[in-house]
Design an enzyme around this catalytic site. Sequence first.
Site, short mmCIF file in Angstrom:
data_model
loop_
_atom_site.label_atom_id
_atom_site.label_comp_id
_atom_site.label_asym_id
_atom_site.label_seq_id
_atom_site.Cartn_x
_atom_site.Cartn_y
_atom_site.Cartn_z
N ILE A 74 0.87 -1.03 -0.05
CA ILE A 74 -0.11 -0.04 0.09
C ILE A 74 0.93 1.20 -0.08
O ILE A 74 1.80 1.24 0.84
CB ILE A 74 -0.99 0.04 1.07
CG1 ILE A 74 -2.00 1.19 1.12
CG2 ILE A 74 -0.28 0.04 2.51
CD1 ILE A 74 -3.02 1.06 1.96
N SER A 75 0.75 2.04 -0.95
CA SER A 75 1.75 3.10 -1.11
C SER A 75 1.67 4.13 0.10
O SER A 75 0.66 4.31 0.87
CB SER A 75 1.39 3.91 -2.32
OG SER A 75 1.44 3.22 -3.50
#
Length: 218
Positions: free
Chosen positions: A64-65
């Site tokens: 997840i960025s």
Amino acid sequence: MSADTYRHRGMRRALVEELRRKGIRDERVLTAIGTVPRHLFFESAFQPHAYQDKAFPIGEGQTISQPYTVAYQTELLQVQPTDQVLEIGTGSGYQCSVLLELTPHVCSIEYNQVLFERTARHLAGLGRTPRLFCGDGSLGLPQHAPFDKILVTAGSPTLPRPLLRQLRVGGALVIPVGDETSQRMMRVVRESETEFSRQELEEFRFVPLLGQAGWGAG
């Protein structure tokens, strides 16, 4: 599913202020980050990490960025409420959810079948309704083109020609381009049927864009 508590909302407000200090200026983007409950995209044991400004593993070799990266790419995209947006790399669904705060017209494509199925279930459970696809994102979605905006959440060795072709004239592509260890963020605008302008911006590190117009399927 975990609740979105007053404490979580307070942590989001603090995250938004951190992103503002780091240079994010688009208030619509900051409002979107402040609205989407990022902790709901983490397994419960890892939720304490949700509002730290860092990337986090989500399985299947993906992450997840980092919130700053999500905000930075989204700000570059300059999404308008009527825009048709294509996201390449659904991942956890968090970036997709941020985009949905800006326009309801979001298509997203995920390469990994396991991740696609898991995220599709999760987004449905959250009541979010993008048009989700599983396949080679480097080739885009020609059957749904043209798009006003295209966002790529994985690093590409080049600017994928299929994605450039699927941009509407006046539309923008935001994509990290480079080698497998670091990439420069690029913003490409389709000026006419045959002409594109491009900006080369900050350096980032993304997982590789897999597919025929990316790093291949290996």
